[in-house]
Design a protein around this motif. Structure first.
Motif, PDB file in Angstrom:
ATOM      1  N   SER A   5       4.997  24.555  14.903  1.00  7.84           N
ATOM      2  CA  SER A   5       6.006  24.805  15.915  1.00  7.84           C
ATOM      3  C   SER A   5       5.380  24.735  17.301  1.00  7.84           C
ATOM      4  CB  SER A   5       6.631  26.185  15.690  1.00  7.84           C
ATOM      5  OG  SER A   5       7.540  26.478  16.724  1.00  7.84           O
ATOM      6  N   LYS A   6       6.159  24.225  18.253  1.00  3.13           N
ATOM      7  CA  LYS A   6       5.676  24.126  19.634  1.00  3.13           C
ATOM      8  C   LYS A   6       5.582  25.502  20.270  1.00  3.13           C
ATOM      9  CE  LYS A   6       6.618  21.720  23.983  1.00  3.13           C
ATOM     10  NZ  LYS A   6       7.522  20.787  24.694  1.00  3.13           N
ATOM     11  N   GLN A  11       6.284  34.076  21.418  1.00  2.00           N
ATOM     12  CA  GLN A  11       7.081  33.488  22.499  1.00  2.00           C
ATOM     13  C   GLN A  11       8.566  33.518  22.177  1.00  2.00           C
ATOM     14  OE1 GLN A  11       4.949  29.676  22.721  1.00  2.00           O
ATOM     15  NE2 GLN A  11       4.533  30.102  24.873  1.00  2.00           N
ATOM     16  N   LYS A  12       8.915  33.146  20.944  1.00  2.00           N
ATOM     17  CA  LYS A  12      10.322  33.138  20.555  1.00  2.00           C
ATOM     18  C   LYS A  12      10.922  34.540  20.601  1.00  2.00           C
ATOM     19  CE  LYS A  12      10.043  29.085  17.523  1.00  2.00           C
ATOM     20  NZ  LYS A  12      10.214  28.591  16.149  1.00  2.00           N
ATOM     21  N   ILE A  31      12.975  27.384  32.295  1.00  2.00           N
ATOM     22  CA  ILE A  31      12.123  26.943  33.406  1.00  2.00           C
ATOM     23  C   ILE A  31      10.754  27.614  33.326  1.00  2.00           C
ATOM     24  CG2 ILE A  31      11.831  27.010  35.912  1.00  2.00           C
ATOM     25  CD1 ILE A  31      14.896  26.742  36.137  1.00  2.00           C
ATOM     26  N   ARG A  32      10.756  28.896  33.014  1.00  2.00           N
ATOM     27  CA  ARG A  32       9.501  29.643  32.948  1.00  2.00           C
ATOM     28  C   ARG A  32       8.590  29.108  31.854  1.00  2.00           C
ATOM     29  NH1 ARG A  32       8.779  36.160  33.394  1.00  2.00           N
ATOM     30  NH2 ARG A  32       6.543  36.230  32.989  1.00  2.00           N
ATOM     31  N   LEU A  33       9.167  28.690  30.732  1.00  2.00           N
ATOM     32  CA  LEU A  33       8.372  28.162  29.619  1.00  2.00           C
ATOM     33  C   LEU A  33       8.182  26.650  29.705  1.00  2.00           C
ATOM     34  CD1 LEU A  33       9.684  30.182  26.537  1.00  2.00           C
ATOM     35  CD2 LEU A  33       7.620  30.566  27.890  1.00  2.00           C
ATOM     36  N   ASN A  34       8.689  26.056  30.796  1.00  2.00           N
ATOM     37  CA  ASN A  34       8.561  24.614  30.983  1.00  2.00           C
ATOM     38  C   ASN A  34       9.152  23.844  29.794  1.00  2.00           C
ATOM     39  OD1 ASN A  34       7.804  22.338  32.462  1.00  2.00           O
ATOM     40  ND2 ASN A  34       5.815  22.194  31.444  1.00  2.00           N
ATOM     41  N   MET A  35      10.324  24.288  29.375  1.00  2.00           N
ATOM     42  CA  MET A  35      10.997  23.663  28.244  1.00  2.00           C
ATOM     43  C   MET A  35      11.743  22.407  28.701  1.00  2.00           C
ATOM     44  SD  MET A  35      12.458  27.082  26.329  1.00  2.00           S
ATOM     45  CE  MET A  35      12.968  26.250  24.820  1.00  2.00           C
ATOM     46  N   PRO A  36      12.073  21.482  27.793  1.00  2.00           N
ATOM     47  CA  PRO A  36      12.812  20.269  28.167  1.00  2.00           C
ATOM     48  C   PRO A  36      14.236  20.587  28.603  1.00  2.00           C
ATOM     49  CG  PRO A  36      12.571  20.417  25.787  1.00  2.00           C
ATOM     50  CD  PRO A  36      11.700  21.479  26.371  1.00  2.00           C
ATOM     51  N   ILE A  43      17.388  28.057  23.386  1.00  2.00           N
ATOM     52  CA  ILE A  43      17.268  29.510  23.523  1.00  2.00           C
ATOM     53  C   ILE A  43      18.495  30.218  22.958  1.00  2.00           C
ATOM     54  CG2 ILE A  43      17.209  31.389  25.216  1.00  2.00           C
ATOM     55  CD1 ILE A  43      15.422  29.487  26.934  1.00  2.00           C
ATOM     56  N   ARG A  44      19.668  29.706  23.284  1.00  2.00           N
ATOM     57  CA  ARG A  44      20.898  30.315  22.759  1.00  2.00           C
ATOM     58  C   ARG A  44      20.966  30.195  21.233  1.00  2.00           C
ATOM     59  NH1 ARG A  44      22.919  28.365  27.816  1.00  2.00           N
ATOM     60  NH2 ARG A  44      23.372  26.308  26.951  1.00  2.00           N
ATOM     61  N   SER A  45      20.429  29.093  20.709  1.00  2.00           N
ATOM     62  CA  SER A  45      20.391  28.918  19.255  1.00  2.00           C
ATOM     63  C   SER A  45      19.478  29.950  18.620  1.00  2.00           C
ATOM     64  CB  SER A  45      19.912  27.508  18.917  1.00  2.00           C
ATOM     65  OG  SER A  45      19.762  27.335  17.518  1.00  2.00           O
ATOM     66  N   TRP A  46      18.304  30.172  19.221  1.00  2.00           N
ATOM     67  CA  TRP A  46      17.390  31.206  18.716  1.00  2.00           C
ATOM     68  C   TRP A  46      18.054  32.578  18.740  1.00  2.00           C
ATOM     69  CZ3 TRP A  46      12.554  29.521  22.039  1.00  2.00           C
ATOM     70  CH2 TRP A  46      11.979  28.387  21.468  1.00  2.00           C
TER      71      TRP A  46
END
Length: 241
Positions: A5-6, A11-12, A31-36, A43-46
């Motif tokens: 996992s990335k 983190q999750k 933005i903080r995690l430099n996600m695409p 994030i909402r899915s998690w």
């Protein structure tokens, strides 16, 4: 097959806690995690997964999950009943992605039978090549082909690597049982060679002879130089005159 996992479990968990507690919005966390670009949606899915099955959805797994045929059929039937969405089904049964459920449904609708899935990760990691006879290779390939070309299952069953089984199957499909003959170390006879192979063999023979001749000439040259150095000075002087 191995899958890393990335994002780590820590983190999750931090992301979900920050989002559900209202400390940060999904876009700010992304933005903080430099996600695409689709980070907010991830994030909402998690968060939905966490609310359905808590930490089970956040743990990083090293290998693909094992889903039984019975589970697949039950999930598909529940979806076709029309009372629950793909993502809700994934959350309910601990399936990491709703796209997996969608694939099962698509197979069912196409009259393709969903099979048990066991990834046998060890067969991808082993580098050792087990020695086998031709009869063993034939047996392994036939088992593989009779089980829908399940290379990993055949490799696990016969203690081989995935690469070995795949290579044997391709050779068998191309040339039958003769393709599984071990020809390592065997020098082909001229009548067994193609025109291209014969031409390559002649070229290599000419290159070998030329190299031998060059080495011989170099040796004679050095020998002549050595003889000159060993001659008395007077003889060397005579030669110079």
């Amino acid at each position: 097959m191995s899958r890393k996992s990335k994002y780590s479990f820590e983190q999750k968990k931090w992301v979900v806690e920050q989002y559900l507690n209202g400390n940060m919005s999904a876009s700010k966390i992304a933005i903080r995690l430099n996600m695409p670009k689709n980070g907010s949606r991830q994030i909402r899915s998690w968060a939905r997964q966490y609310q359905s099955n808590q930490n089970a959805f956040l743990r990083s797994v090293k290998y693909n999950a094992h889903y039984s045929k019975e589970l697949k059929e039950g999930v598909v039937q529940e979806y076709l009943a029309g009372k629950i969405s793909l993502s809700s089904l994934a959350n309910k049964y601990g399936i990491r992605s709703y796209s997996t459920v969608r694939k099962w449904v698509s197979k069912y609708n196409s009259h393709i039978k969903n099979q048990d899935y066991n990834p046998h990760p060890e067969v991808y990691m082993t580098k050792a090549r087990r020695k086998t006879t031709q009869q063993e290779r034939i047996q392994i390939v036939q088992y593989c082909l009779n089980h829908d070309k399940n290379y990993s299952e055949a490799a696990a069953r016969f203690s081989c690597s995935y690469q070995q089984v795949y290579s044997w199957a391709q050779k068998y499909l191309a040339n039958g049982e003769e393709g599984l003959t071990d020809n390592r170390g065997r020098h082909k006879q001229p009548q067994e060679l193609t025109e291209l192979e014969l031409a390559n063999r002649r070229m290599k023979e000419l290159e070998r002879k030329l190299k031998e001749k060059q080495e011989k000439n170099e040796f004679l040259k050095k020998l002549d130089q050595l003889e000159r150095m060993c001659l008395p000075n007077s003889q060397n002087t005579d030669r110079l005159q």
